[in-house]
Write an enzyme that holds these catalytic residues in place. Sequence first.
Site, PDB file in Angstrom:
ATOM      1  N   GLU A   1      -7.969   8.434  -3.366  1.00  0.00           N
ATOM      2  CA  GLU A   1      -8.294   9.847  -3.112  1.00  0.00           C
ATOM      3  C   GLU A   1      -7.786  10.782  -4.216  1.00  0.00           C
ATOM      4  O   GLU A   1      -6.881  11.609  -3.986  1.00  0.00           O
ATOM      5  CB  GLU A   1      -7.734  10.296  -1.765  1.00  0.00           C
ATOM      6  CG  GLU A   1      -8.408   9.639  -0.577  1.00  0.00           C
ATOM      7  CD  GLU A   1      -7.978  10.238   0.759  1.00  0.00           C
ATOM      8  OE1 GLU A   1      -6.916  10.888   0.808  1.00  0.00           O
ATOM      9  OE2 GLU A   1      -8.696  10.055   1.746  1.00  0.00           O
TER      10      GLU A   1
ATOM     11  N   GLU B   1     -12.219   4.242   4.776  1.00  0.00           N
ATOM     12  CA  GLU B   1     -11.249   4.487   5.841  1.00  0.00           C
ATOM     13  C   GLU B   1     -11.961   5.253   6.940  1.00  0.00           C
ATOM     14  O   GLU B   1     -12.638   6.240   6.671  1.00  0.00           O
ATOM     15  CB  GLU B   1     -10.092   5.363   5.345  1.00  0.00           C
ATOM     16  CG  GLU B   1      -9.288   4.754   4.230  1.00  0.00           C
ATOM     17  CD  GLU B   1      -8.160   5.681   3.749  1.00  0.00           C
ATOM     18  OE1 GLU B   1      -7.855   6.678   4.424  1.00  0.00           O
ATOM     19  OE2 GLU B   1      -7.604   5.397   2.677  1.00  0.00           O
TER      20      GLU B   1
HETATM   21  C1  GAL Z   1      -6.319   9.177   3.806  1.00  0.00           C
HETATM   22  C2  GAL Z   1      -5.510   8.339   2.838  1.00  0.00           C
HETATM   23  C3  GAL Z   1      -4.730   7.264   3.549  1.00  0.00           C
HETATM   24  C4  GAL Z   1      -3.996   7.826   4.710  1.00  0.00           C
HETATM   25  C5  GAL Z   1      -4.980   8.501   5.625  1.00  0.00           C
HETATM   26  C6  GAL Z   1      -4.325   9.120   6.826  1.00  0.00           C
HETATM   27  O1  GAL Z   1      -6.628  10.405   3.310  1.00  0.00           O
HETATM   28  O2  GAL Z   1      -6.332   7.752   1.875  1.00  0.00           O
HETATM   29  O3  GAL Z   1      -3.814   6.677   2.662  1.00  0.00           O
HETATM   30  O4  GAL Z   1      -3.033   8.703   4.244  1.00  0.00           O
HETATM   31  O5  GAL Z   1      -5.626   9.525   4.932  1.00  0.00           O
HETATM   32  O6  GAL Z   1      -3.549  10.216   6.476  1.00  0.00           O
END
Ligand code: GAL
Length: 668
Positions: A142, A304
Amino acid sequence: MILGVAYYPEHWPEERWETDARLMREAGITRVRIGEFAWHRMEPKDGAFQFDWLKRAVELLGRHGIKTILGTPTPTYPAWLHMKHPDIHQVNSNGTIREFGMRQDACKNHPGYRDYARRIVTRLADALGKHPDVVAWQTDNEFGCHGTARCWCSYCRKAFQEWLRKRFSNDIRALNTAWGTFFWSQDYNSFDEIGVPRDTAGCAGNDGQNPALVLDFYRFSSDVQVEFQREQIKILRAKSPGRLITHNLMGAHRTVNYFHLAADIDVVSWDNYPFSSNGTNLPPNSMHHDLMRGCKQKNVWVMEQGSGQGGWGSYNATPQPGQMRLWAWQAVARGADMVSFFRWRSCRWGREQYWHGLLYHHGQPQRRYQEAKALGAELAALSKELDGTTVESQVGILFDYDSIWALETQPCAQGFDYIALCREYAQAFARLGVTADGVSLDSDLSRYDLLIAPSMHLITPEGAERLKAYVHNGGTLLLGPRSGVKDTEDAVVDALLPGLLREPAGCHVEDYDNFGMVKNLTMHVRDEDDRVWPARIMADVLVPEGKARTLLTYAGHYYAGKPAAVENPYGNGVCIYLGTLLDESGLRMLAERLLRRVHVSAISGLPECVEVVCRVKPGGTYTFYLNHSAHPVAVDLVRPGVDLISGKETTGKTEIAGFNLLIVKERG
Ligand code: GAL
């Protein structure tokens, strides 16, 4: 269709890995993403590399049929590196430092950080790049999250000066002219005099600075991320041939030009946390999906996806039974070929202690694991049908970073927000069962019958030519208010507005107003049939030219009766200039009207909680009907067919259970 999960073997005792891998396999998980924050585990001391543990994890997962997407660990620099380079951290616009403890917070222009980042990526790729269980790479994590794309340190200052030197061919007079530095005596004698736009007297966050300087700083900051990624990609391509390279983007993000970032990777992936729609009965914001798909105009991965309540200091609600599955199917419907949950098991430690995974901290499989498992079985069963299908949008929405950034410093009116507008348009089309790709001016625009420019605020001569050609060749273009106002350098153009777009727009702006500031004024626009819709925030008062005709007029204030929207035939196409902002009802009217004009069929009467999206391949049309409410709802199917989930023939009015869906494979 692939089901995956983010896994952090370094968070758990090695004896547990086998159980994790078995449970994953039983759930139908065939991908893990690992490693992206594990720099210290890979290099606990300067130059002392340890990849054995990672290799063991990759191989153990591999034995369970689970392939690895390996993350380069550069977002979290180790404390020993901080000791070595105490000034490695980023600096805020007020000059204070970003202390160790977060992520993405090392300055990408710090030469020490860059050297060490290059080295860890090289060594990791040497160690595992050719491993048969490693099938893809994720660069970093990110870029730009937590506001880190922009840094105001002295290394950035130097790099910014170099970037400007190149941009203006080492001609400081050209920069002075472009930026209008005579204003407030800001002329520079040399590039070395230029600073990064830190806080000024009375103004925080760049507000007091020359907008042209700020825009170039934003462009530069985005380029830094792109260049940093490019450096990693070069290493990975050389040392890990044949593996796909991706980066996990964040949906409609402001500070990094995602079209530039995406150009260098093989597949866009992104992080989908649709928590805000939890409990609203409304579909999660479709704009993110549509923009991610539009970045490369092809299918994506969700790297994710929220699988439990998320939160750091404020907490979201847990996905209700059925929602994780539904959100995953929504992602597939809108173009994802992989859905990977974040994360496997909730971590017992650290800032994300309460950012929950499929398993709670205790690691025993419960409700959310079982739901993922059911989804895994479904995805596996339907893969054959759905593999190779794509979303074919006939509508594009321009996500123009130059305009977004120019409006960030000079928004023209309170509440005028480019990205919010993109969302409103995307939602208006989604409510009619029409998908719209989020695209840039450099995308292949010829794919779209209809192109929406929420505000083509900054337009370069090349951009204007592209839009003209698009309309000339038969496209329908909608231009929003305050279009054509700024030139490449962020100066206001010396021409009647909309400047370079006046010819296709077939009108000029006689006056512009920010009526949101006028007390007790309610504004409307009126169409040819005397129907009225609320207008919001601002008004470009238009004067039609040539063959253009008025579509809407203002109803109120001193320009009552004057044109608010103008339609102009141009070449084989049509351009519509809309001088104001509409509310949801007005946007619906406009979207329906535009779709009719370009012969794209819209679905009327869709219940608010239902989303309809199509994926197609030669010989197969698959229409997804997703019910985002907790209750059953009946929908009129667009066409009859077989619901792939139940295996039943469906036609006409069909009920969909709460948080459930149909995937109708249409006949013929
Ligand atoms: C995303 C990030 C993850 C984790 C998730 C929950 O933005 O890539 O590493 O932090 O959010 O906060």
